[in-house]
Design a protein around this motif. Sequence first.
Motif, PDB file in Angstrom:
ATOM      1  N   LEU A 176     -23.296  27.334   6.449  1.00 37.96           N
ATOM      2  CA  LEU A 176     -23.895  26.816   5.217  1.00 37.96           C
ATOM      3  C   LEU A 176     -24.540  27.989   4.485  1.00 37.96           C
ATOM      4  O   LEU A 176     -25.496  28.588   4.978  1.00 37.96           O
ATOM      5  N   LEU A 200     -23.589  21.243  -1.195  1.00 36.90           N
ATOM      6  CA  LEU A 200     -23.607  22.159  -0.061  1.00 36.90           C
ATOM      7  C   LEU A 200     -22.377  23.056  -0.110  1.00 36.90           C
ATOM      8  O   LEU A 200     -21.247  22.565  -0.168  1.00 36.90           O
ATOM      9  N   PHE A 202     -20.213  25.968   1.802  1.00 33.68           N
ATOM     10  CA  PHE A 202     -19.955  26.537   3.119  1.00 33.68           C
ATOM     11  C   PHE A 202     -18.844  27.580   3.036  1.00 33.68           C
ATOM     12  O   PHE A 202     -17.936  27.477   2.209  1.00 33.68           O
TER      13      PHE A 202
END
Length: 226
Positions: A176, A200, A202
């Motif tokens: 992350l 998010l 990643f």
Amino acid sequence: MRVAIAGAGAVGRSIAGELLENGHEVLLVDKNPSSISVERVPQAEWLLADACEITSLDEAALQRCNVVIAATGDDKVNLVVSLLAKTEYGVPRVVARVNNPKNEWLFNEAWGVDVAVSTPRLMSALVEEAVSVGDLVRLLRFSQGDANLVELTLPPDAALVGTRVGDVEWPVDTSLVTIIRGHRVLTPAKDDALEAGDELLFVAAQAREEQLEELLSTTREDAAGE
């Protein structure tokens, strides 16, 4: 940083302008005389030459470049430029434009490409990212390590809402890197709690994407039923 850009069309000139604004040294190379428009990017160096020819790349002093960007409208040219930049001149970072998504599989480490940027794929990914909640969207592919930059917007009913980043058992080969929360860009810390609507980002191995999506999309109801 010195950057050479093969392809002085609209894409190449746009990239050059951005890099120059950030204080970098830029060389634009194109074999088409009509593409040599010094007045459009006057701060850049210009070279009328075929970037697929060793003699041209010698003239461009590619060995002095920190980055080479293959930005022509021809995938074959971009692959050749990438391969020569990496193997003949040892350029540390090679970025290549992918024009036809069907050719994307070729743009990898074997051809000297560190980062492949597919404009059609990126545009579709940005559309998906704007309308998708709870679905993993692939934004960018990194050739080295078979990793991708992926994004998921955390749904309101996700089981991970309220969970601290450090308490999540993330899949191996995933990291992350950023949380976008409203207008804020956050560097994840282990004590940060995930919130509904968080975007998010990643870096994840392609083989782990399905596992990551399943983890992030599991609802509280699903988790309670397990």
